[in-house]
Design an enzyme around this catalytic site. Structure first.
Site, PDB file in Angstrom:
ATOM      1  N   GLY A   1       0.822  -1.208   0.000  1.00 24.24           N
ATOM      2  CA  GLY A   1       0.000   0.000   0.000  1.00 24.24           C
ATOM      3  C   GLY A   1       0.852   1.252   0.000  1.00 24.24           C
ATOM      4  O   GLY A   1       1.729   1.430  -0.844  1.00 24.24           O
ATOM      5  N   ASP A   2       0.589   2.123   0.970  1.00 24.24           N
ATOM      6  CA  ASP A   2       1.394   3.344   1.082  1.00 24.24           C
ATOM      7  C   ASP A   2       2.315   3.289   2.297  1.00 24.24           C
ATOM      8  O   ASP A   2       2.677   4.321   2.851  1.00 24.24           O
ATOM      9  CB  ASP A   2       0.491   4.578   1.144  1.00 24.24           C
ATOM     10  CG  ASP A   2      -0.436   4.567   2.361  1.00 24.24           C
ATOM     11  OD1 ASP A   2      -0.627   3.482   2.950  1.00 24.24           O
ATOM     12  OD2 ASP A   2      -0.959   5.636   2.717  1.00 24.24           O
TER      13      ASP A   2
END
Length: 333
Positions: free
Chosen positions: A250-251
């Site tokens: 993801g981030d």
């Protein structure tokens, strides 16, 4: 072929009576002609096999003089025609020719020659790879044969090795950003923790983007992917070569920072990264300030296992995000 014919004649003479009539002589001559033609056919067959061998192949006699070298070997190893101007070279001449043109890398020519001759004279099968100056990777196999000779084969394995390197890289790197993935990050962290147990100071930085979700929601996932690639590039530029920046998913990103002298070195890296993320990114042609929060755990002080350090860095990250984002915190018990 002359040797094969003489052998055939000798075998034939042993089977022919001393007194032989005209008919018997004609029959014996016919049988000898058949044996000679059979020998020729075997030689032609051997030559065809050697020339159609999938790699380079060369044969040396008991004195290590070359007696066979197929065209594929000449092409693969860039043998010039003048190397064979006076017939086949000896193995020593061939080694010296290669050493002088840099095939074996830097070093004394005679030392290269001596090492390779010693390997052959051990009369043991061997296999190794060498990279030619033009980048071609060659697999070399040597095999002693009865009578004191030696046969050597050469295969171009460049593409095979590149494919293997590509597969290994893909297994350890994030497909989108090309940063180390969680698997490689774990390996690097494990190695750093092992040094920390012996007293070396290191830091684990857990990073989380502050405003990534609005990018995906407002501009779409393609824009989000493009932004993650830019984030990876900005993180790479903030660390030293021996530090590891990884995308965990993801981030979420993480850094293994090694070779630091004190806690302030970790603080300096976190501050530098946060400052860089205050500069806007470009998302779909629009300037966008993303922001970043960081949590830091130190080893050996905060733990001496990978899981422990990651958990504590994550706890420190939570404190950074709950305290207003765009900042960093160290883990505190």
């Amino acid at each position: 072929m002359a040797m094969a014919s003489r052998g055939a004649v000798g075998a034939l003479e042993a089977s022919v009576p001393a007194r032989l009539g005209t008919a018997g002589l004609a029959e014996a001559i016919g049988r000898m002609a058949q044996l000679v033609e059979h020998s020729r056919e075997r030689i032609r067959l051997l030559e065809a096999v050697i020339e159609n061998f999938p790699g380079g192949v060369s044969l040396f006699d008991q004195d290590l003089n070359m007696v066979i070298c197929n065209q594929r070997q000449r092409t693969l190893l860039d043998y010039p025609d003048d190397l064979f101007a006076n017939g086949y070279p000896s193995m020593e001449m061939l080694f010296r020719f290669n050493a002088e043109r840099g095939e074996y890398g830097p070093g004394e020519v005679e030392l290269h020659v001596a090492r390779r001759l010693a390997l052959v004279r051990q009369r043991e099968a061997h296999v190794y790879e060498r990279t030619r100056p033009n980048g071609t990777i060659v697999e070399v196999r040597g095999m002693p044969i009865d009578g004191g000779g030696f046969v050597t084969t050469y295969f171009d394995v460049t593409e095979q090795r590149r494919d293997q390197a590509t597969i290994a890289h893909m297994a350890h790197h994030d497909a989108l950003t090309d940063l180390p993935n969680r698997m490689l990050f774990s390996d690097r962290l494990h190695s750093a923790v092992a040094l920390a147990r012996r007293g070396a100071l290191m830091a684990v930085h857990y990073l989380d983007l502050d405003k990534f979700k609005p990018v995906n929601d407002g501009f779409g996932h393609k824009a989000g992917d493009r932004l993650l690639i830019d984030v990876a590039a900005r993180l790479r530029g903030a660390v030293r070569d021996h530090d590891t920046v990884a995308r965990l998913g993801g981030d979420e990103f993480a850094i293994v920072q090694t070779g630091i002298a004190e806690k302030t070195d970790a603080a300096a890296l976190a501050s530098r990264i946060i400052d860089r993320f205050r500069e806007p990114f470009t998302v779909a042609g629009t300037p966008f300030v993303l922001g970043l929060s960081v949590g830091i755990a130190l080893a050996p002080g905060d733990g001496v296992t990978s899981d422990d350090l990651l958990q504590k860095a994550d706890m420190a990250l939570y404190r950074s995000k709950s305290g207003g984002r765009g900042t960093f915190h160290f883990f505190e018990a």
